[in-house]
Write a protein that holds these residues in place. Sequence first.
Motif, PDB file in Angstrom:
ATOM      1  N   ARG A  59      -5.125   2.542  -3.089  1.00 42.87           N
ATOM      2  CA  ARG A  59      -3.855   2.725  -2.359  1.00 42.87           C
ATOM      3  C   ARG A  59      -2.844   1.650  -2.745  1.00 42.87           C
ATOM      4  O   ARG A  59      -1.640   1.893  -2.807  1.00 42.87           O
ATOM      5  CB  ARG A  59      -4.101   2.698  -0.849  1.00 42.87           C
ATOM      6  CG  ARG A  59      -4.689   3.994  -0.361  1.00 42.87           C
ATOM      7  CD  ARG A  59      -5.290   3.906   1.012  1.00 42.87           C
ATOM      8  NE  ARG A  59      -6.084   5.095   1.231  1.00 42.87           N
ATOM      9  CZ  ARG A  59      -5.602   6.219   1.756  1.00 42.87           C
ATOM     10  NH1 ARG A  59      -4.363   6.286   2.154  1.00 42.87           N
ATOM     11  NH2 ARG A  59      -6.381   7.283   1.880  1.00 42.87           N
ATOM     12  N   ALA A  60      -3.353   0.455  -3.002  1.00 40.90           N
ATOM     13  CA  ALA A  60      -2.467  -0.637  -3.430  1.00 40.90           C
ATOM     14  C   ALA A  60      -1.900  -0.325  -4.823  1.00 40.90           C
ATOM     15  O   ALA A  60      -0.712  -0.538  -5.081  1.00 40.90           O
ATOM     16  CB  ALA A  60      -3.241  -1.952  -3.448  1.00 40.90           C
ATOM     17  N   ALA A  61      -2.755   0.202  -5.702  1.00 43.09           N
ATOM     18  CA  ALA A  61      -2.291   0.554  -7.058  1.00 43.09           C
ATOM     19  C   ALA A  61      -1.207   1.631  -6.981  1.00 43.09           C
ATOM     20  O   ALA A  61      -0.181   1.557  -7.672  1.00 43.09           O
ATOM     21  CB  ALA A  61      -3.471   1.046  -7.902  1.00 43.09           C
ATOM     22  N   LEU A  62      -1.430   2.618  -6.095  1.00 48.51           N
ATOM     23  CA  LEU A  62      -0.427   3.684  -5.937  1.00 48.51           C
ATOM     24  C   LEU A  62       0.866   3.127  -5.342  1.00 48.51           C
ATOM     25  O   LEU A  62       1.966   3.503  -5.748  1.00 48.51           O
ATOM     26  CB  LEU A  62      -0.978   4.790  -5.036  1.00 48.51           C
ATOM     27  CG  LEU A  62      -1.863   5.813  -5.732  1.00 48.51           C
ATOM     28  CD1 LEU A  62      -2.571   6.677  -4.710  1.00 48.51           C
ATOM     29  CD2 LEU A  62      -1.037   6.684  -6.681  1.00 48.51           C
ATOM     30  N   GLY A  63       0.687   2.206  -4.386  1.00 45.50           N
ATOM     31  CA  GLY A  63       1.851   1.603  -3.718  1.00 45.50           C
ATOM     32  C   GLY A  63       2.781   0.934  -4.706  1.00 45.50           C
ATOM     33  O   GLY A  63       3.997   1.178  -4.713  1.00 45.50           O
ATOM     34  N   ILE A  64       2.219   0.127  -5.592  1.00 45.08           N
ATOM     35  CA  ILE A  64       3.088  -0.593  -6.543  1.00 45.08           C
ATOM     36  C   ILE A  64       3.664   0.375  -7.584  1.00 45.08           C
ATOM     37  O   ILE A  64       4.777   0.194  -8.064  1.00 45.08           O
ATOM     38  CB  ILE A  64       2.341  -1.783  -7.231  1.00 45.08           C
ATOM     39  CG1 ILE A  64       3.332  -2.729  -7.928  1.00 45.08           C
ATOM     40  CG2 ILE A  64       1.282  -1.339  -8.207  1.00 45.08           C
ATOM     41  CD1 ILE A  64       4.212  -3.501  -7.011  1.00 45.08           C
ATOM     42  N   SER A  65       2.913   1.457  -7.856  1.00 45.62           N
ATOM     43  CA  SER A  65       3.428   2.424  -8.840  1.00 45.62           C
ATOM     44  C   SER A  65       4.587   3.244  -8.272  1.00 45.62           C
ATOM     45  O   SER A  65       5.383   3.800  -9.009  1.00 45.62           O
ATOM     46  CB  SER A  65       2.304   3.350  -9.319  1.00 45.62           C
ATOM     47  OG  SER A  65       2.068   4.357  -8.368  1.00 45.62           O
ATOM     48  N   GLU A  66       4.651   3.326  -6.926  1.00 45.96           N
ATOM     49  CA  GLU A  66       5.779   4.048  -6.302  1.00 45.96           C
ATOM     50  C   GLU A  66       7.036   3.186  -6.298  1.00 45.96           C
ATOM     51  O   GLU A  66       8.149   3.687  -6.263  1.00 45.96           O
ATOM     52  CB  GLU A  66       5.427   4.398  -4.842  1.00 45.96           C
ATOM     53  CG  GLU A  66       4.440   5.533  -4.720  1.00 45.96           C
ATOM     54  CD  GLU A  66       3.802   5.576  -3.332  1.00 45.96           C
ATOM     55  OE1 GLU A  66       4.139   4.744  -2.473  1.00 45.96           O
ATOM     56  OE2 GLU A  66       2.942   6.448  -3.129  1.00 45.96           O
ATOM     57  N   ARG A  67       6.817   1.882  -6.292  1.00 49.73           N
ATOM     58  CA  ARG A  67       7.965   0.972  -6.158  1.00 49.73           C
ATOM     59  C   ARG A  67       8.417   0.364  -7.469  1.00 49.73           C
ATOM     60  O   ARG A  67       9.365  -0.425  -7.489  1.00 49.73           O
ATOM     61  CB  ARG A  67       7.610  -0.143  -5.174  1.00 49.73           C
ATOM     62  CG  ARG A  67       7.474   0.343  -3.753  1.00 49.73           C
ATOM     63  CD  ARG A  67       6.767  -0.682  -2.914  1.00 49.73           C
ATOM     64  NE  ARG A  67       6.747  -0.309  -1.510  1.00 49.73           N
ATOM     65  CZ  ARG A  67       5.883   0.543  -0.979  1.00 49.73           C
ATOM     66  NH1 ARG A  67       4.982   1.118  -1.728  1.00 49.73           N
ATOM     67  NH2 ARG A  67       5.917   0.821   0.318  1.00 49.73           N
ATOM     68  N   SER A  68       7.714   0.655  -8.546  1.00 48.15           N
ATOM     69  CA  SER A  68       8.090   0.079  -9.840  1.00 48.15           C
ATOM     70  C   SER A  68       7.650   1.017 -10.951  1.00 48.15           C
ATOM     71  O   SER A  68       6.989   2.021 -10.698  1.00 48.15           O
ATOM     72  CB  SER A  68       7.397  -1.274 -10.016  1.00 48.15           C
ATOM     73  OG  SER A  68       6.008  -1.076 -10.177  1.00 48.15           O
ATOM     74  N   ASP A  69       8.002   0.654 -12.174  1.00 47.83           N
ATOM     75  CA  ASP A  69       7.566   1.476 -13.308  1.00 47.83           C
ATOM     76  C   ASP A  69       6.262   0.942 -13.905  1.00 47.83           C
ATOM     77  O   ASP A  69       5.926   1.269 -15.045  1.00 47.83           O
ATOM     78  CB  ASP A  69       8.666   1.520 -14.381  1.00 47.83           C
ATOM     79  CG  ASP A  69       8.956   0.141 -14.953  1.00 47.83           C
ATOM     80  OD1 ASP A  69       8.557  -0.861 -14.324  1.00 47.83           O
ATOM     81  OD2 ASP A  69       9.588   0.059 -16.022  1.00 47.83           O
ATOM     82  N   SER A  70       5.557   0.111 -13.129  1.00 51.28           N
ATOM     83  CA  SER A  70       4.326  -0.493 -13.653  1.00 51.28           C
ATOM     84  C   SER A  70       3.225   0.549 -13.829  1.00 51.28           C
ATOM     85  O   SER A  70       3.299   1.649 -13.281  1.00 51.28           O
ATOM     86  CB  SER A  70       3.829  -1.557 -12.664  1.00 51.28           C
ATOM     87  OG  SER A  70       3.487  -0.938 -11.448  1.00 51.28           O
ATOM     88  N   LEU A 116       0.850  -1.206   0.000  1.00 44.35           N
ATOM     89  CA  LEU A 116       0.000   0.000   0.000  1.00 44.35           C
ATOM     90  C   LEU A 116       0.878   1.247   0.000  1.00 44.35           C
ATOM     91  O   LEU A 116       1.992   1.224   0.532  1.00 44.35           O
ATOM     92  CB  LEU A 116      -0.896   0.019   1.237  1.00 44.35           C
ATOM     93  CG  LEU A 116      -1.912  -1.099   1.390  1.00 44.35           C
ATOM     94  CD1 LEU A 116      -2.728  -0.904   2.667  1.00 44.35           C
ATOM     95  CD2 LEU A 116      -2.846  -1.185   0.201  1.00 44.35           C
ATOM     96  N   THR A 117       0.353   2.313  -0.570  1.00 47.52           N
ATOM     97  CA  THR A 117       1.109   3.572  -0.541  1.00 47.52           C
ATOM     98  C   THR A 117       1.167   4.108   0.894  1.00 47.52           C
ATOM     99  O   THR A 117       0.248   3.889   1.684  1.00 47.52           O
ATOM    100  CB  THR A 117       0.470   4.641  -1.450  1.00 47.52           C
ATOM    101  OG1 THR A 117       1.229   5.845  -1.340  1.00 47.52           O
ATOM    102  CG2 THR A 117      -0.970   4.959  -1.072  1.00 47.52           C
ATOM    103  N   GLU A 118       2.255   4.820   1.187  1.00 49.36           N
ATOM    104  CA  GLU A 118       2.349   5.466   2.503  1.00 49.36           C
ATOM    105  C   GLU A 118       2.049   6.956   2.382  1.00 49.36           C
ATOM    106  O   GLU A 118       2.186   7.707   3.336  1.00 49.36           O
ATOM    107  CB  GLU A 118       3.748   5.265   3.076  1.00 49.36           C
ATOM    108  CG  GLU A 118       3.927   3.852   3.602  1.00 49.36           C
ATOM    109  CD  GLU A 118       5.367   3.421   3.617  1.00 49.36           C
ATOM    110  OE1 GLU A 118       6.252   4.289   3.677  1.00 49.36           O
ATOM    111  OE2 GLU A 118       5.612   2.211   3.536  1.00 49.36           O
TER     112      GLU A 118
END
Length: 277
Positions: free
Chosen positions: A207-218, A192-194
């Motif tokens: 929030r999960a979608a944002l979380g993975i977008s912060e950690r990858s270029d997905s 999840l995004t912080e």
Amino acid sequence: MQFFKSLFSNLRIADIIDIIIVAAVFYKLFKLIRETRAEQLTKGIFALFIFAKVSGLLKLYTINWILENAMTVGVIAILIVFQPELRRGLEYIGRSRFFTKSFLEIKGESLSRTVDEIVEACASLSRQKIGALIVLERQTGLNEVVETGTKINGQVSSNLLINIFIPNTPLHDGAVIIKEDMIKAAACFLPLTENMNINKELGTRHRAALGISERSDSLSIIVSEETGAISIAENGAIARHLDSQTLKQILTDMYKPKDSQEAFIIKWRRKDEQGEE
Ligand SMILES: Nc1ncnc2c1ncn2[C@@H]1O[C@H](COP(=O)(O)OP(=O)(O)OP(=O)(O)O)[C@@H](O)[C@H]1O
């Protein structure tokens, strides 16, 4: 005048190259952190730095001592707090054309078929108000996320995608991961995004979608169960209420070779801003 004369007479080609490289690096860094939580942190650190210098000049020794020490501790804190951004930055360098030949490319018919199937599935899920979360993997490998779900390894099709998200079926909870034209896994758990500054209306799916977008270029596509609205998350930002046509355009652009790419959110926002003028 004398100052400028001596400045230019001492300027070497190497100095100009030096300045251009530093400016380019700072510009890239700024673009990378723009509208992420790193932007606020950077502003905070910059303000601290200015205060420390000013207090030094004004000979405010106690304040200066505190600020100077806070800056030293701050460097370690930055490494910890900025860890996802630093990781993203290093991955960005690794992804640059210098190191990789080109971005993932699905050719011709396969590309448009994959895009059409994803868009059709999202439109249908949106009409039926079935919640969905689809992550499109790009250069950053998402195997750690894939491991949390159920492997599928099937060709992307709208029927398969719709089926996965039908409520109360075993795979509907969590995210689907797509790489090129294959569904790698479903029911995956995303970080999840912080980010505390995002719209309070947005629940854990967004929030999960944002979380993975912060950690990858997905790039993630979210269909809201509550409203049926289609959104995308990329690079720590979210663009909401997209219609099928816009989604199709974004996905088509995404699968294009790297030359013609820039962050879709940035592109989408720019179009939006132009539309508002
Ligand atoms: N960390 C996560 N990884 C993957 N999927 C998640 C995660 N957290 C929640 N979800 C998905 O989101 C669903 C819950 O969505 P929730 O209603 O909290 O979010 P929302 O952003 O308000 O979306 P909606 O508009 O669809 O209601 C869960 O059932 C699950 O499928």
